[in-house]
Design a protein around this motif. Structure first.
Motif, PDB file in Angstrom:
ATOM      1  N   ASN A  16     -12.288 -30.108 -69.282  1.00  0.00           N
ATOM      2  CA  ASN A  16     -11.123 -30.996 -69.370  1.00  0.00           C
ATOM      3  C   ASN A  16     -11.274 -32.278 -68.549  1.00  0.00           C
ATOM      4  O   ASN A  16     -10.313 -33.034 -68.414  1.00  0.00           O
ATOM      5  CB  ASN A  16      -9.850 -30.249 -68.959  1.00  0.00           C
ATOM      6  N   GLN A  17     -12.458 -32.558 -68.055  1.00  0.00           N
ATOM      7  CA  GLN A  17     -12.690 -33.785 -67.288  1.00  0.00           C
ATOM      8  C   GLN A  17     -13.323 -34.838 -68.190  1.00  0.00           C
ATOM      9  O   GLN A  17     -14.542 -34.888 -68.369  1.00  0.00           O
ATOM     10  CB  GLN A  17     -13.593 -33.487 -66.085  1.00  0.00           C
ATOM     11  N   ARG A  18     -12.477 -35.677 -68.773  1.00  0.00           N
ATOM     12  CA  ARG A  18     -12.915 -36.627 -69.796  1.00  0.00           C
ATOM     13  C   ARG A  18     -13.993 -37.596 -69.295  1.00  0.00           C
ATOM     14  O   ARG A  18     -14.862 -38.017 -70.041  1.00  0.00           O
ATOM     15  CB  ARG A  18     -11.717 -37.404 -70.336  1.00  0.00           C
ATOM     16  N   GLU A  19     -13.947 -37.971 -68.042  1.00  0.00           N
ATOM     17  CA  GLU A  19     -14.874 -38.964 -67.519  1.00  0.00           C
ATOM     18  C   GLU A  19     -16.134 -38.343 -66.925  1.00  0.00           C
ATOM     19  O   GLU A  19     -17.034 -39.058 -66.484  1.00  0.00           O
ATOM     20  CB  GLU A  19     -14.175 -39.819 -66.449  1.00  0.00           C
ATOM     21  N   ASP A  20     -16.215 -37.029 -66.894  1.00  0.00           N
ATOM     22  CA  ASP A  20     -17.360 -36.361 -66.277  1.00  0.00           C
ATOM     23  C   ASP A  20     -18.602 -36.466 -67.165  1.00  0.00           C
ATOM     24  O   ASP A  20     -18.534 -36.209 -68.372  1.00  0.00           O
ATOM     25  CB  ASP A  20     -17.012 -34.888 -66.027  1.00  0.00           C
ATOM     26  N   LYS A  21     -19.742 -36.822 -66.577  1.00  0.00           N
ATOM     27  CA  LYS A  21     -20.964 -37.017 -67.363  1.00  0.00           C
ATOM     28  C   LYS A  21     -21.415 -35.729 -68.037  1.00  0.00           C
ATOM     29  O   LYS A  21     -21.952 -35.749 -69.153  1.00  0.00           O
ATOM     30  CB  LYS A  21     -22.080 -37.554 -66.466  1.00  0.00           C
ATOM     31  N   GLU A  22     -21.221 -34.596 -67.349  1.00  0.00           N
ATOM     32  CA  GLU A  22     -21.635 -33.328 -67.940  1.00  0.00           C
ATOM     33  C   GLU A  22     -20.807 -32.995 -69.173  1.00  0.00           C
ATOM     34  O   GLU A  22     -21.316 -32.466 -70.160  1.00  0.00           O
ATOM     35  CB  GLU A  22     -21.532 -32.200 -66.907  1.00  0.00           C
ATOM     36  N   VAL A  23     -19.531 -33.325 -69.131  1.00  0.00           N
ATOM     37  CA  VAL A  23     -18.657 -33.103 -70.282  1.00  0.00           C
ATOM     38  C   VAL A  23     -19.101 -33.976 -71.451  1.00  0.00           C
ATOM     39  O   VAL A  23     -19.241 -33.506 -72.594  1.00  0.00           O
ATOM     40  CB  VAL A  23     -17.185 -33.402 -69.912  1.00  0.00           C
ATOM     41  N   ILE A  24     -19.338 -35.250 -71.180  1.00  0.00           N
ATOM     42  CA  ILE A  24     -19.779 -36.160 -72.236  1.00  0.00           C
ATOM     43  C   ILE A  24     -21.117 -35.700 -72.799  1.00  0.00           C
ATOM     44  O   ILE A  24     -21.361 -35.761 -74.015  1.00  0.00           O
ATOM     45  CB  ILE A  24     -19.885 -37.604 -71.698  1.00  0.00           C
ATOM     46  N   SER A  25     -21.983 -35.201 -71.942  1.00  0.00           N
ATOM     47  CA  SER A  25     -23.278 -34.688 -72.406  1.00  0.00           C
ATOM     48  C   SER A  25     -23.098 -33.517 -73.361  1.00  0.00           C
ATOM     49  O   SER A  25     -23.773 -33.420 -74.390  1.00  0.00           O
ATOM     50  CB  SER A  25     -24.127 -34.250 -71.211  1.00  0.00           C
ATOM     51  N   TYR A  26     -22.169 -32.630 -73.005  1.00  0.00           N
ATOM     52  CA  TYR A  26     -21.923 -31.485 -73.882  1.00  0.00           C
ATOM     53  C   TYR A  26     -21.391 -31.928 -75.234  1.00  0.00           C
ATOM     54  O   TYR A  26     -21.863 -31.475 -76.297  1.00  0.00           O
ATOM     55  CB  TYR A  26     -20.951 -30.499 -73.231  1.00  0.00           C
ATOM     56  N   LEU A  27     -20.423 -32.805 -75.220  1.00  0.00           N
ATOM     57  CA  LEU A  27     -19.851 -33.280 -76.481  1.00  0.00           C
ATOM     58  C   LEU A  27     -20.906 -33.991 -77.320  1.00  0.00           C
ATOM     59  O   LEU A  27     -20.964 -33.825 -78.542  1.00  0.00           O
ATOM     60  CB  LEU A  27     -18.674 -34.215 -76.208  1.00  0.00           C
ATOM     61  N   ASN A  28     -21.739 -34.768 -76.659  1.00  0.00           N
ATOM     62  CA  ASN A  28     -22.770 -35.484 -77.393  1.00  0.00           C
ATOM     63  C   ASN A  28     -23.822 -34.533 -77.950  1.00  0.00           C
ATOM     64  O   ASN A  28     -24.354 -34.750 -79.037  1.00  0.00           O
ATOM     65  CB  ASN A  28     -23.429 -36.528 -76.478  1.00  0.00           C
ATOM     66  N   ALA A  29     -24.081 -33.462 -77.223  1.00  0.00           N
ATOM     67  CA  ALA A  29     -25.025 -32.457 -77.717  1.00  0.00           C
ATOM     68  C   ALA A  29     -24.486 -31.753 -78.950  1.00  0.00           C
ATOM     69  O   ALA A  29     -25.220 -31.484 -79.910  1.00  0.00           O
ATOM     70  CB  ALA A  29     -25.312 -31.435 -76.624  1.00  0.00           C
ATOM     71  N   GLU A  30     -23.200 -31.441 -78.922  1.00  0.00           N
ATOM     72  CA  GLU A  30     -22.584 -30.838 -80.106  1.00  0.00           C
ATOM     73  C   GLU A  30     -22.667 -31.792 -81.293  1.00  0.00           C
ATOM     74  O   GLU A  30     -22.933 -31.369 -82.425  1.00  0.00           O
ATOM     75  CB  GLU A  30     -21.125 -30.470 -79.817  1.00  0.00           C
ATOM     76  N   ASN A  31     -22.446 -33.073 -81.052  1.00  0.00           N
ATOM     77  CA  ASN A  31     -22.560 -34.057 -82.133  1.00  0.00           C
ATOM     78  C   ASN A  31     -23.976 -34.101 -82.685  1.00  0.00           C
ATOM     79  O   ASN A  31     -24.187 -34.181 -83.902  1.00  0.00           O
ATOM     80  CB  ASN A  31     -22.149 -35.445 -81.639  1.00  0.00           C
ATOM     81  N   ALA A  32     -24.975 -34.055 -81.788  1.00  0.00           N
ATOM     82  CA  ALA A  32     -26.367 -34.078 -82.233  1.00  0.00           C
ATOM     83  C   ALA A  32     -26.693 -32.841 -83.059  1.00  0.00           C
ATOM     84  O   ALA A  32     -27.391 -32.917 -84.084  1.00  0.00           O
ATOM     85  CB  ALA A  32     -27.301 -34.179 -81.021  1.00  0.00           C
ATOM     86  N   TYR A  33     -26.188 -31.696 -82.623  1.00  0.00           N
ATOM     87  CA  TYR A  33     -26.410 -30.454 -83.361  1.00  0.00           C
ATOM     88  C   TYR A  33     -25.742 -30.505 -84.728  1.00  0.00           C
ATOM     89  O   TYR A  33     -26.322 -30.114 -85.751  1.00  0.00           O
ATOM     90  CB  TYR A  33     -25.871 -29.281 -82.533  1.00  0.00           C
ATOM     91  N   THR A  34     -24.514 -30.993 -84.762  1.00  0.00           N
ATOM     92  CA  THR A  34     -23.802 -31.149 -86.038  1.00  0.00           C
ATOM     93  C   THR A  34     -24.561 -32.090 -86.963  1.00  0.00           C
ATOM     94  O   THR A  34     -24.738 -31.806 -88.158  1.00  0.00           O
ATOM     95  CB  THR A  34     -22.383 -31.671 -85.789  1.00  0.00           C
ATOM     96  N   ASP A  35     -25.028 -33.214 -86.429  1.00  0.00           N
ATOM     97  CA  ASP A  35     -25.796 -34.159 -87.240  1.00  0.00           C
ATOM     98  C   ASP A  35     -27.045 -33.493 -87.815  1.00  0.00           C
ATOM     99  O   ASP A  35     -27.410 -33.726 -88.974  1.00  0.00           O
ATOM    100  CB  ASP A  35     -26.200 -35.376 -86.406  1.00  0.00           C
ATOM    101  N   ALA A  36     -27.690 -32.664 -86.999  1.00  0.00           N
ATOM    102  CA  ALA A  36     -28.920 -32.003 -87.452  1.00  0.00           C
ATOM    103  C   ALA A  36     -28.630 -31.029 -88.586  1.00  0.00           C
ATOM    104  O   ALA A  36     -29.322 -31.028 -89.619  1.00  0.00           O
ATOM    105  CB  ALA A  36     -29.571 -31.272 -86.286  1.00  0.00           C
ATOM    106  N   LEU A  37     -27.617 -30.206 -88.406  1.00  0.00           N
ATOM    107  CA  LEU A  37     -27.341 -29.195 -89.417  1.00  0.00           C
ATOM    108  C   LEU A  37     -26.730 -29.780 -90.686  1.00  0.00           C
ATOM    109  O   LEU A  37     -26.850 -29.188 -91.758  1.00  0.00           O
ATOM    110  CB  LEU A  37     -26.433 -28.106 -88.853  1.00  0.00           C
ATOM    111  N   LEU A  38     -26.089 -30.930 -90.559  1.00  0.00           N
ATOM    112  CA  LEU A  38     -25.488 -31.553 -91.738  1.00  0.00           C
ATOM    113  C   LEU A  38     -26.357 -32.659 -92.320  1.00  0.00           C
ATOM    114  O   LEU A  38     -25.934 -33.348 -93.245  1.00  0.00           O
ATOM    115  CB  LEU A  38     -24.102 -32.120 -91.394  1.00  0.00           C
ATOM    116  N   ALA A  39     -27.566 -32.807 -91.798  1.00  0.00           N
ATOM    117  CA  ALA A  39     -28.437 -33.888 -92.272  1.00  0.00           C
ATOM    118  C   ALA A  39     -28.693 -33.783 -93.771  1.00  0.00           C
ATOM    119  O   ALA A  39     -28.708 -34.794 -94.486  1.00  0.00           O
ATOM    120  CB  ALA A  39     -29.762 -33.873 -91.501  1.00  0.00           C
ATOM    121  N   ALA A  40     -28.857 -32.547 -94.250  1.00  0.00           N
ATOM    122  CA  ALA A  40     -29.176 -32.362 -95.662  1.00  0.00           C
ATOM    123  C   ALA A  40     -28.014 -32.749 -96.578  1.00  0.00           C
ATOM    124  O   ALA A  40     -28.217 -33.040 -97.753  1.00  0.00           O
ATOM    125  CB  ALA A  40     -29.579 -30.908 -95.921  1.00  0.00           C
TER     126      ALA A  40
END
Length: 715
Positions: free
Chosen positions: A59-83
């Motif tokens: 719940n810490q919007r400005e925390d770098k670790e939080v942003i890293s996690y969200l960005n990792a989920e986005n990267a994973y989503t992009d990978a699985l939905l690439a096709a």
């Protein structure tokens, strides 16, 4: 995406690093591993009961670790939905191609001007224009939102209000998607934007006084996002010297502010979320006087008002569950003995709204789940209902600023009929279609069929369901079906038209809207039976409709999909926990899934105003009940459907960490091999991307997700 907020990931399979500075490359689907959020247990104790939340830290919007996690989920989503990207692009092109880019709204006349909204080729945003005296007069551009949006990743104009002399306009802008608007003033004659800048205001809640110099606005608390103060501003003055004229001390009330149709009064509306209402009125000619209470708030009494000549019309639930209509002379409104009944209470008809004209009264009613428009001649007392001739539709009173007219402007749409604007002469009964949404690409409404059925829920309640499909779609248990619902806050899910939906229907999908309890489609009791300690009726209704659709061969047993957003996202989480085996895939948009923790934290935006919808978990009976259905708390070690979850980093209604925590927990608990994806829009909030085309990209992603799972991805 703001690249300053996107640290890289060292490895998708590891807890997230916090010291990298650039986005991670998108891995191939074969190499992609689901992100693993760090476990940081936090103990939460309420009413003597202890829970452990392993992902509270998100719940810490400005925390770098939080942003890293969200960005990792986005990267994973992009990978699985690439096709599916080619399909997404095809769907986006289809949906965009159905929109008439060079378009304009039906004009309406207010004061000396005709007002209209235009769209230009390629333009994401509206252009607000007006013409003086006649529709052939030169067009004046008031606001070109395409210009105002330049330099912003997100832009939304939260309304404007023109002064009585037609020269000035106050307007509100949001460039973050946090629904904290900035108020400005524009001189419509010279084009000058005045230096006054007022931050953190409520969209659409501002009103001019009759002197063309004074206006009122609602200030929002930046933390809770609740509008809680009404301020008075005089043009030319420093906003820091504005005068506070009203402050709402009870943080369970929502506030609105507007100039009434008669123009005589400025009104402050305070609403306790389905429990109580209170209006305060100020004569617009005396802006420095005090707002006076129309009728004091009482628990259980909700009302709304319209002023006309020397009296008020009052739509009230006083001794009337489904509301009734009263009138009271001006100045006597606090004396209930002076209230005179105009329309009595009816057990089978919900009085939803009204509009007042010099010679007519128009009522928006609802019976057996369908909207009705009723026109009453004030002189003869003769009345009639407009006939719409379709089994499932939505109709509503339009914007009618003029009392002295016999013409009613109203809107109409159905599952097969595009949005339409009509003028109806209340004396001659002549109906004129002014504009129907033009759907490009060869759309023909005759190619589609709509139905309306009632499904008996497990406790005997009759749940209306609106259904649409393309002619020729088999109803033999082989077709994929998308079921949608909301079911909260007394909000009605209307069976209206969607040109985007055609991309599913034309590929063989059946689409069904379940009008479940929690809305008001079947009257006020329908809402009461889907809130607080009866909330589970909402979830049960949805599941029972799903089972009926499969049993009656509208849906294939292995191709049933569910979609819901916000409180409808809570619905998705609850039905997934209750009956995961029913659904091939689920899309949960900005889902409210961490019910208990959110409702215990009064610093979270909008929490306190929700107690009457969900209950206050500080009270044990509500805590226990909410805990028993809260999707995040009820995640178990079992198989879940394929799931796509979307959120926005700046969401003002459902904080991004709720879906993020839910997905993180599901990853550790689910026993299946189905897809689990989280997509966070790092630049948007509750409504997703801004603009009429950008928003289609997220819809295309959701549709492609379901089409691929249904085996329709190649179409």
């Amino acid at each position: 995406m703001n690249k300053q907020l996107v640290p890289a990931l060292a490895a998708l399979a590891l807890p997230y690093m916090t010291n990298a500075q650039s986005p991670a490359p998108v891995p191939s689907p074969a190499a992609a591993k689901p992100p693993v959020a760090a476990i940081k247990p936090k103990t939460l104790t309420t009413n003597g009961h202890t829970r452990t939340d392993n992902y509270y830290w998100l719940n810490q919007r400005e925390d770098k670790e939080v942003i890293s996690y969200l960005n990792a989920e986005n990267a994973y989503t992009d990978a699985l939905l690439a096709a599916q990207k080619p399909l997404e692009e095809k769907l986006f092109a289809e949906m965009k191609g159905r929109i008439k880019q060079q378009d304009q709204s039906v004009p309406y006349k207010e004061g000396a001007y005709y007002y209209q909204t235009n769209y230009v080729q390629g333009g994401e945003y509206p252009i607000y224009v007006r013409k003086k005296g006649s529709l052939t007069a030169p067009e004046e551009v008031m606001f070109d939102c395409n210009v105002l949006a330049k330099g912003h990743n997100y832009y939304n104009m939260g309304g404007y209000e023109v002064s009585d002399n037609d020269e000035l306009a106050v307007f509100a802008e949001d460039t973050v998607s946090r629904r904290l608007y900035t108020l400005r003033v524009k001189n419509l004659k010279t084009g000058q934007i005045y230096p006054e800048v007022i931050p953190n205001v409520e969209a659409g809640s501002f009103a001019w006084a009759a002197d063309n110099k004074t206006f009122f606005y609602i200030k929002k608390d930046p933390q809770t996002l609740l509008g809680y103060q009404v301020w008075r501003h005089m043009l030319g003055n420093d906003p820091k010297k504005d005068i506070l004229v009203y402050e709402e001390k009870d943080n369970q009330y929502y506030m609105g502010l507007y100039r009434m149709k008669s123009k005589k009064y400025i009104a402050i509306a305070c609403d306790h979320n389905g429990v109580a209402t209170e209006y305060r009125l100020l004569d617009a000619k005396t802006p420095n006087s005090d707002f006076k209470v129309f009728f004091p708030r009482e628990r259980g009494h909700e009302y709304d008002i319209q002023h006309f000549k020397d009296k008020f019309y009052v739509r009230t639930n006083y001794k009337a569950t489904n509301y009734r209509l009263l009138e009271v002379p001006e100045g006597q409104q606090t004396n209930r003995a002076a209230w005179k009944e105009v329309i009595p209470h009816r057990a089978d008809v919900f009085l939803q709204g009204m509009d007042v004209f010099a010679n007519h009264l128009v009522l928006a009613e609802r019976k057996e789940g369908l909207a009705k428009l009723r026109v009453i001649n004030q002189k003869t007392k003769a009345d009639e209902y407009l006939d719409f001739g379709e089994p499932a539709y939505v109709a509503g009173i339009g914007y009618n600023p003029d009392f002295n007219t016999d013409v009613l402007r109203y809107g109409y749409s159905s599952l097969t009929t595009p949005s339409s604007t009509y003028d109806y002469n209340m004396d001659t009964k002549a109906k004129t279609l002014l504009k129907q949404q033009e759907v490009l690409g060869g759309f023909d409404k005759n190619n589609y069929v709509s139905e309306r059925v009632f499904v008996t829920a497990r406790d005997g309640a009759k749940v209306p369901v609106s259904i649409v499909y393309r002619k020729g779609t088999p109803k033999d248990g082989t077709a994929p079906l998308l079921q949608y619902a909301y079911g909260s806050y007394g909000s009605n899910t209307e069976p209206g038209f969607s040109s985007n939906r055609l991309s599913l229907l034309d590929r063989g999908f059946i689409y069904a809207i379940a009008h479940i309890r929690g809305g008001q489609e079947m009257g006020r009791q329908w809402y009461e039976d889907g809130k607080l300690l009866k909330k589970k009726n909402t979830f049960n209704d949805f599941v029972d409709v799903s089972k009926w659709l499969v049993a009656n061969k509208y849906a294939a047993t292995d191709k049933l999909f569910a979609l819901g957003g916000s409180a409808g996202g809570l619905l998705m989480g609850a039905v997934m926990n209750q009956a995961p085996e029913l659904y091939r895939g689920v899309v949960a948009a900005v889902p409210f899934v961490d019910v208990v923790t959110t409702m215990l934290d009064e610093s979270i935006p909008l929490t306190t105003g929700e107690f009457e919808e969900w209950g206050n978990p500080k009270q044990k009976q509500y805590y226990d009940y909410m805990l028993s259905y809260s999707p995040y708390d009820q995640v178990e070690k079992k198989a879940y459907p394929n799931l796509l979850v979307t959120t926005g980093l700046h969401d003002s209604q459902v904080q991004y960490w709720e879906p993020a925590k839910w997905v993180a927990k599901l990853r550790t608990m689910k026993t299946d091999n189905n897809v689990l994806l989280l997509h966070t829009n790092m630049e948007a909030g509750h409504g997703g991307a801004s603009g009429r085309f950008n928003a289609l990209k997220e819809i295309a992603m959701e549709y492609a997700f379901m089409l691929n799972l249904a085996g329709k991805g190649a179409m």
